[in-house]
Scaffold this active site. Structure first.
Site, short mmCIF file in Angstrom:
data_model
loop_
_atom_site.label_atom_id
_atom_site.label_comp_id
_atom_site.label_asym_id
_atom_site.label_seq_id
_atom_site.Cartn_x
_atom_site.Cartn_y
_atom_site.Cartn_z
N LYS A 160 -2.78 6.51 1.21
CA LYS A 160 -2.51 6.73 2.55
C LYS A 160 -1.50 7.95 2.62
CE LYS A 160 -2.77 4.51 7.00
NZ LYS A 160 -4.54 4.60 7.30
N GLU A 163 -16.43 6.20 3.73
CA GLU A 163 -15.70 5.66 5.10
C GLU A 163 -15.85 7.01 5.83
OE1 GLU A 163 -11.65 4.79 5.02
OE2 GLU A 163 -11.36 5.97 2.98
N ARG A 192 0.71 -1.25 -0.07
CA ARG A 192 0.08 -0.02 -0.32
C ARG A 192 0.94 1.29 -0.03
NH1 ARG A 192 -4.62 0.12 4.27
NH2 ARG A 192 -2.87 0.79 5.90
C1 LIG Z 1 -5.27 3.87 7.51
C2 LIG Z 1 -6.84 3.94 7.03
C3 LIG Z 1 -8.00 3.21 7.25
C4 LIG Z 1 -7.69 1.79 7.95
O1 LIG Z 1 -6.60 0.98 7.42
P1 LIG Z 1 -6.01 -0.35 8.11
O2 LIG Z 1 -5.07 -0.74 7.07
O3 LIG Z 1 -7.16 -1.20 8.62
O4 LIG Z 1 -5.41 0.13 9.22
C5 LIG Z 1 -9.24 3.39 6.61
N1 LIG Z 1 -9.39 4.58 6.07
C6 LIG Z 1 -8.49 5.52 5.84
C7 LIG Z 1 -8.81 6.62 5.34
C8 LIG Z 1 -7.09 5.16 6.47
O5 LIG Z 1 -6.16 6.29 6.44
#
Ligand SMILES: *Cc1c(COP(=O)(O)O)cnc(C)c1O
Length: 341
Positions: free
Chosen positions: A184, A220, A82
């Site tokens: 991210k 989300e 990722r």
């Molecule tokens: C990091 C993140 C998540 C959760 O991802 P995980 O890999 O399960 O920790 C969900 N949404 C956003 C916007 C994120 O930045």
């Protein structure tokens, strides 16, 4: 090994400086070897690209002590992949995926005394990140980058049980179609700060963001994906190109299907169908699943039958199964658990 003298069970989700961190620098088109160092401070130009144009990306994962006393991390290869995808979208050099996993292992090993003991509910949070470090004033990507990994012990997310939270449907957008919602990047968080402060002031724990184009579909929250349970016990998660692919959510979907024998669906979820679900949870590394009891849609309340006292029964099963795998109480699928020591 002598564990640090920390009141593990009462730690919050905050930053505590640990002894060691990993640093690698990129210049002249290549990454150096990288090393574990002690200095937690970073010196850079006042005009560093990260400070002016926010060229920065990150990851988050946890190290756990298992029931039999080993230190493990959960699916770090997916964090590596990722971060590489985030780097490509942000015009940053990819940090090689095998070296990423190795850097995380080295950093956790170097801070083993900070990994909370089994049974405390606390974990060691691991934060890998990368940013453009050389001066940039005309808008363009940096040439030089730094990749770092630090750790910080964090307390149990739920102290005294996982109480369902109340969230609101936000009038702000988190991510545009064809934008950066699926990587991210720090910039996705910077622009969510006003929305979350506003939601907190109004008494809500989180924001539910809708798709920016039609404002009819669930995306989300600022930092966690949604999971819904239908009344006939199917697991549903929203599908969209602007949702961050949560590793916790992907793992829970697998667990639902392969461990619990439930039907799972990744599909578009309309705001109008929220009232039909039986349970709702937020998933991410920090909480695994945080149950949602109520969603406020501009004053209109959508109350899930699971109520405001405890997690819904299926959410609880998912939570227990995944945390069981992470803590070594249940057998993990091949490749999910990396043992550090
Ligand atoms: C990091 C993140 C998540 C959760 O991802 P995980 O890999 O399960 O920790 C969900 N949404 C956003 C916007 C994120 O930045």
């Amino acid at each position: 090994m002598a564990k640090k003298n920390i009141d593990w069970a009462n730690l919050s989700f905050g930053y505590i400086k640990t002894d060691k961190r990993f640093v690698s620098n990129y210049s002249d088109g290549k990454w150096d070897e990288g090393a574990i160092i002690e200095d937690d401070m970073i010196t850079m130009s006042e005009c560093a690209c990260v400070l002016q144009y926010a060229q920065t990306i990150f990851e988050g994962l946890k190290a756990y002590t298992t029931e039999d006393g080993r230190i493990v991390i959960f699916r770090p290869d997916l964090n590596a992949e990722r971060l590489a995808n985030s780097a490509r979208r942000m015009e940053m050099p990819v940090f090689p995926e095998d070296k990423f996993v190795d850097a995380v292992v080295q950093t956790v090993k170097a801070n083993a005394d900070y990994v909370p003991p089994y049974g405390t509910g606390a974990t060691l949070y691991v934060r890998p990140y990368m940013f453009g470090i050389n001066p940039v004033i005309g808008v363009k990507p940096a040439d030089d980058f730094q990749f770092r990994v630090f750790t910080t012990p964090v307390g149990p997310y739920f102290k005294g049980g996982a109480k369902p939270i109340v969230i609101k449907i936000s009038d702000f957008d988190r991510a545009a179609p064809h934008g950066t919602g699926n990587i991210k990047a720090g910039l996705n968080y910077a622009m969510s700060l006003h929305a979350i402060v506003t939601a907190h002031e109004e008494g809500f724990a989180e924001n539910m963001y809708l798709d920016a184009r039609s404002r009819t579909k669930v995306e989300e929250t600022g930092g966690a994906n949604f999971l819904f349970v239908t009344k006939d016990n199917k697991i549903v998660t929203p599908k969209s190109d602007s949702i961050l692919p949560s590793i916790t959510r992907r793992s829970l979907m697998y667990v639902a299907k392969e461990y619990l024998g439930l039907e799972v669906e990744e599909r578009e979820v309309y705001k109008d169908e929220l009232k039909d679900f039986a349970e709702c949870g937020l998933c991410g590394t920090a909480a695994v699943i945080s149950p949602v009891g109520k969603i406020n849609d501009h004053g209109e309340e959508i109350c899930f039958p699971s109520g405001m006292e405890e997690m819904g029964p299926t959410t609880k099963k998912l939570y227990d199964t995944l945390t069981g795998i992470q803590m070594g109480r249940l057998e993990a699928p091949e490749g999910w658990i990396k043992v550090i020591e």
